[in-house]
Design a protein around this motif. Structure first.
Motif, PDB file in Angstrom:
ATOM      1  N   GLU A 127       2.514 -11.862   5.877  1.00 35.56           N
ATOM      2  CA  GLU A 127       2.767 -10.423   5.676  1.00 35.56           C
ATOM      3  C   GLU A 127       3.620 -10.200   4.422  1.00 35.56           C
ATOM      4  OE1 GLU A 127       1.389  -7.922   6.802  1.00 35.56           O
ATOM      5  OE2 GLU A 127       2.742  -6.246   6.362  1.00 35.56           O
ATOM      6  N   ALA A 128       4.626 -11.054   4.199  1.00 32.50           N
ATOM      7  CA  ALA A 128       5.462 -10.903   3.001  1.00 32.50           C
ATOM      8  C   ALA A 128       4.602 -11.099   1.743  1.00 32.50           C
ATOM      9  CB  ALA A 128       6.614 -11.901   3.032  1.00 32.50           C
ATOM     10  N   THR A 129       3.698 -12.067   1.786  1.00 33.61           N
ATOM     11  CA  THR A 129       2.803 -12.318   0.643  1.00 33.61           C
ATOM     12  C   THR A 129       1.928 -11.092   0.382  1.00 33.61           C
ATOM     13  OG1 THR A 129       2.729 -14.629   1.274  1.00 33.61           O
ATOM     14  CG2 THR A 129       1.017 -13.893  -0.254  1.00 33.61           C
ATOM     15  N   ARG A 130       1.404 -10.532   1.471  1.00 32.92           N
ATOM     16  CA  ARG A 130       0.517  -9.371   1.324  1.00 32.92           C
ATOM     17  C   ARG A 130       1.279  -8.175   0.730  1.00 32.92           C
ATOM     18  NH1 ARG A 130      -1.266  -5.133   3.420  1.00 32.92           N
ATOM     19  NH2 ARG A 130       0.343  -5.022   5.004  1.00 32.92           N
ATOM     20  N   ILE A 131       2.522  -7.990   1.178  1.00 30.76           N
ATOM     21  CA  ILE A 131       3.329  -6.867   0.669  1.00 30.76           C
ATOM     22  C   ILE A 131       3.528  -7.023  -0.837  1.00 30.76           C
ATOM     23  CG2 ILE A 131       5.666  -5.872   0.698  1.00 30.76           C
ATOM     24  CD1 ILE A 131       5.733  -6.514   3.749  1.00 30.76           C
ATOM     25  N   VAL A 132       3.849  -8.243  -1.269  1.00 31.25           N
ATOM     26  CA  VAL A 132       4.101  -8.456  -2.697  1.00 31.25           C
ATOM     27  C   VAL A 132       2.783  -8.401  -3.492  1.00 31.25           C
ATOM     28  CG1 VAL A 132       5.084 -10.029  -4.428  1.00 31.25           C
ATOM     29  CG2 VAL A 132       6.279  -9.641  -2.260  1.00 31.25           C
ATOM     30  N   ASP A 133       1.681  -8.870  -2.914  1.00 34.91           N
ATOM     31  CA  ASP A 133       0.362  -8.712  -3.571  1.00 34.91           C
ATOM     32  C   ASP A 133       0.113  -7.234  -3.866  1.00 34.91           C
ATOM     33  OD1 ASP A 133      -0.186 -11.388  -3.312  1.00 34.91           O
ATOM     34  OD2 ASP A 133      -1.574 -11.161  -1.615  1.00 34.91           O
ATOM     35  N   ASP A 134       0.362  -6.392  -2.871  1.00 34.38           N
ATOM     36  CA  ASP A 134       0.128  -4.948  -3.037  1.00 34.38           C
ATOM     37  C   ASP A 134       1.033  -4.371  -4.113  1.00 34.38           C
ATOM     38  OD1 ASP A 134      -1.727  -5.120  -1.082  1.00 34.38           O
ATOM     39  OD2 ASP A 134      -0.584  -4.039   0.453  1.00 34.38           O
ATOM     40  N   LEU A 135       2.280  -4.814  -4.128  1.00 39.11           N
ATOM     41  CA  LEU A 135       3.217  -4.308  -5.147  1.00 39.11           C
ATOM     42  C   LEU A 135       2.699  -4.643  -6.537  1.00 39.11           C
ATOM     43  CD1 LEU A 135       6.910  -5.183  -4.181  1.00 39.11           C
ATOM     44  CD2 LEU A 135       5.704  -3.009  -3.967  1.00 39.11           C
ATOM     45  N   ILE A 136       2.290  -5.906  -6.714  1.00 41.03           N
ATOM     46  CA  ILE A 136       1.838  -6.355  -8.032  1.00 41.03           C
ATOM     47  C   ILE A 136       0.593  -5.560  -8.440  1.00 41.03           C
ATOM     48  CG2 ILE A 136       0.853  -8.341  -9.277  1.00 41.03           C
ATOM     49  CD1 ILE A 136       2.857 -10.097  -7.646  1.00 41.03           C
ATOM     50  N   ALA A 137      -0.272  -5.312  -7.466  1.00 43.34           N
ATOM     51  CA  ALA A 137      -1.504  -4.573  -7.789  1.00 43.34           C
ATOM     52  C   ALA A 137      -1.191  -3.142  -8.199  1.00 43.34           C
ATOM     53  CB  ALA A 137      -2.434  -4.590  -6.581  1.00 43.34           C
ATOM     54  N   GLU A 138      -0.150  -2.561  -7.589  1.00 41.09           N
ATOM     55  CA  GLU A 138       0.104  -1.142  -7.836  1.00 41.09           C
ATOM     56  C   GLU A 138       1.225  -0.875  -8.825  1.00 41.09           C
ATOM     57  OE1 GLU A 138       0.509   0.569  -3.923  1.00 41.09           O
ATOM     58  OE2 GLU A 138      -1.432  -0.326  -3.415  1.00 41.09           O
ATOM     59  N   GLY A 139       2.128  -1.809  -9.102  1.00 46.05           N
ATOM     60  CA  GLY A 139       3.336  -1.705  -9.945  1.00 46.05           C
ATOM     61  C   GLY A 139       3.351  -0.560 -10.936  1.00 46.05           C
ATOM     62  N   PRO A 140       4.351  -0.373 -11.737  1.00 40.59           N
ATOM     63  CA  PRO A 140       5.524  -1.228 -11.900  1.00 40.59           C
ATOM     64  C   PRO A 140       6.757  -0.695 -11.162  1.00 40.59           C
ATOM     65  CG  PRO A 140       5.364   0.254 -13.758  1.00 40.59           C
ATOM     66  CD  PRO A 140       4.282   0.658 -12.788  1.00 40.59           C
ATOM     67  N   GLY A 141       6.578   0.159 -10.143  1.00 40.80           N
ATOM     68  CA  GLY A 141       7.735   0.655  -9.387  1.00 40.80           C
ATOM     69  C   GLY A 141       7.240   1.214  -8.076  1.00 40.80           C
ATOM     70  N   CYS A 142       8.156   1.466  -7.147  1.00 41.54           N
ATOM     71  CA  CYS A 142       7.740   2.049  -5.857  1.00 41.54           C
ATOM     72  C   CYS A 142       8.974   2.473  -5.081  1.00 41.54           C
ATOM     73  CB  CYS A 142       6.962   1.031  -5.033  1.00 41.54           C
ATOM     74  SG  CYS A 142       7.963  -0.340  -4.445  1.00 41.54           S
ATOM     75  N   ASP A 143       8.747   3.110  -3.923  1.00 38.40           N
ATOM     76  CA  ASP A 143       9.840   3.333  -2.973  1.00 38.40           C
ATOM     77  C   ASP A 143       9.956   2.034  -2.175  1.00 38.40           C
ATOM     78  OD1 ASP A 143      11.529   3.884  -0.892  1.00 38.40           O
ATOM     79  OD2 ASP A 143      10.571   5.782  -0.334  1.00 38.40           O
ATOM     80  N   PHE A 144      11.013   1.297  -2.438  1.00 34.29           N
ATOM     81  CA  PHE A 144      11.186  -0.031  -1.849  1.00 34.29           C
ATOM     82  C   PHE A 144      11.229   0.032  -0.324  1.00 34.29           C
ATOM     83  CE2 PHE A 144      13.803  -3.701  -0.543  1.00 34.29           C
ATOM     84  CZ  PHE A 144      13.109  -4.737  -1.162  1.00 34.29           C
TER      85      PHE A 144
END
Ligand code: HEM
Length: 408
Positions: A127-144
């Motif tokens: 799940e942690a890997t998937r969360i970071v995959d999504d971040l990288i795909a959508e970057g470069p910022g988000c509501d953490f």
């Protein structure tokens, strides 16, 4: 800050700048006896005679060790004695004393041992890997908070319970209402607070009833098949147990992860220390995050008989609040207590509660989730940092972060 300027029961106190709150607690810790505060006004329960604020580490350790005198049975999560209809959803073991508390805790404690948590390791990692995959795909910022910190604990507790993904939103929203402590983002009309809380409890109870019928090998079926003194759990016991687990397993860890990113952003020296030896230092870093964040700011106890502790006489019926947040900053135990220091060795901190029967059941799980999340984040997104000040939850109970901008 002087004493007359401090009212812990006013939620506005918790919105004061951190340095002011820190000074206020230092003032309280320096008093010869704990101070009694009035009970905040709420619409659905009468105000009682007030409560003592325990703010010293030594007092909190001692009270935790003595549950026969400092009991949880008359509520541990609310300053007020709540109307009976709240028991239906919130009358769980966290608000009980031994022996019944111990019997109920035994049913689920096997699921939370380090050995069992190890079995969930793959789940936490993927799940942690998937969360970071999504971040990288959508970057470069988000509501953490919503994109990272909330997702991991929600997914893991739901998997443990056998809750399918279509219900995640219900669990997320209901736990926000239950733990929001009156934040207008979740309880928009205080006169309807009771209705909203009971409604959130009812939605979770409906969910557990439907899931219990579905069967499977999960925590819900352990609960439905358990025998206590030859009897099955009643629907009320099942519902409130379920609500305790999903609420406790969710928002606390979310807040620890959010505070963690913010602390590492504000303290780049500590981040560099961690990066030098992640595996050797992450365990200490996690404890230090939980100490400073103290996601659960306090828990309540009620005094069962007249009793003197550390020079103060408590009377039967007195309410006391154990301010874990303040004990975790006690200068008598922690040198330079407000400093984020991942190599710190003093303690123990009481972020997961004191040494007593109610010590956090999910501590191993929470530590594992925080560790894996930061390993994944800091290895794959070494530039990640919080941007700006956290949007804090308006609550005196949960030291929460609702939103936190981040960039990477
Ligand atoms: C109890 C904090 C994560 C489940 C507690 C207590 C604290 C606490 C302070 C003590 C209550 C008391 O003194 O009366 C935290 C923090 C967490 C965390 C700071 C995350 C960083 C979790 C997780 C779970 C969990 C992931 C998983 C379900 C529980 C339960 C209790 C509890 C069931 C009640 C134990 C009892 O009454 O015997 N937690 N918790 N917690 N926690 Fe946690």
């Amino acid at each position: 800050i002087d004493l007359s300027d401090i009212d812990l029961s006013d939620v506005a106190f918790w919105e004061r700048p951190m340095t002011e709150r820190e000074s206020a607690f230092a003032v309280l810790r320096a008093q010869p006896h704990p101070i009694r505060f009035p009970e905040p006004e709420i619409s659905f329960a009468p105000a009682g005679p007030g409560y003592y604020a325990l703010v010293r580490h030594a007092d909190i350790i001692e009270a935790s060790r003595n549950p026969e005198v400092f009991c949880s049975g008359r509520s541990s999560t609310s300053i007020h004695d709540l109307p009976v209809e709240f028991n239906e959803y919130f009358g769980s073991m966290i608000n009980m004393d031994d022996p019944r508390h111990a019997r109920l805790r035994r049913i689920v404690s096997r699921a939370f041992t380090p050995k069992m948590i190890k079995q969930f390791e793959d789940d936490v990692q993927s799940e942690a890997t998937r969360i970071v995959d999504d971040l990288i795909a959508e970057g470069p910022g988000c509501d953490f908070v919503t994109e990272v910190a909330a997702k991991l604990p929600l997914k893991i507790i739901c998997d443990m319970m056998g809750i399918p993904e279509e219900h995640y939103q219900t669990v997320f929203e209901a736990s926000n209402v239950i733990l929001s402590g009156g934040d207008p983002e979740f309880i928009d009309d205080v006169s309807r607070a009771a209705e909203l809380l009971l409604g959130a409890g009812q939605r979770l109870q409906d969910l557990v009833v439907s899931l219990a019928d579905a069967g499977g090998d999960n925590l819900i079926t352990s609960l439905t098949s358990a025998n206590i003194d030859g009897e099955k759990l009643t629907m009320q016991e099942l519902g409130s147990f379920f609500i305790l687990l999903v609420v406790a397993g969710n928002e606390t860890t979310r807040n620890a992860i959010s505070h963690g990113l913010h602390l590492f952003t504000e303290n780049p020296d500590q981040r560099a220390l961690l990066a030098e030896d992640f595996d050797g230092r992450i365990a200490g870093a996690v404890e230090e995050i939980v100490r400073l964040a103290s996601p659960v700011a306090w828990m309540r106890r009620t005094v069962t008989r007249d009793h003197e502790m550390n020079g103060t006489l408590y009377r039967e019926g007195d309410k006391v609040l154990l301010y874990y947040w303040a004990a975790n900053r006690d200068e008598a135990v922690f040198t330079d207590p407000h400093r984020f220091d991942i190599l710190r060795t003093e303690g123990p901190h009481v972020g997961f509660g004191g040494p007593g029967p109610h010590f956090c059941l999910g501590a191993h799980l929470a530590r594992r989730e925080i560790t894996v999340m930061f390993r994944e984040l800091f290895t794959r997104l070494p530039q990640i940092r919080s941007a700006g000040e956290p949007d804090r939850l308006r609550s005196s109970f949960i030291n929460g972060i609702k939103h936190l901008a981040c960039e990477f």
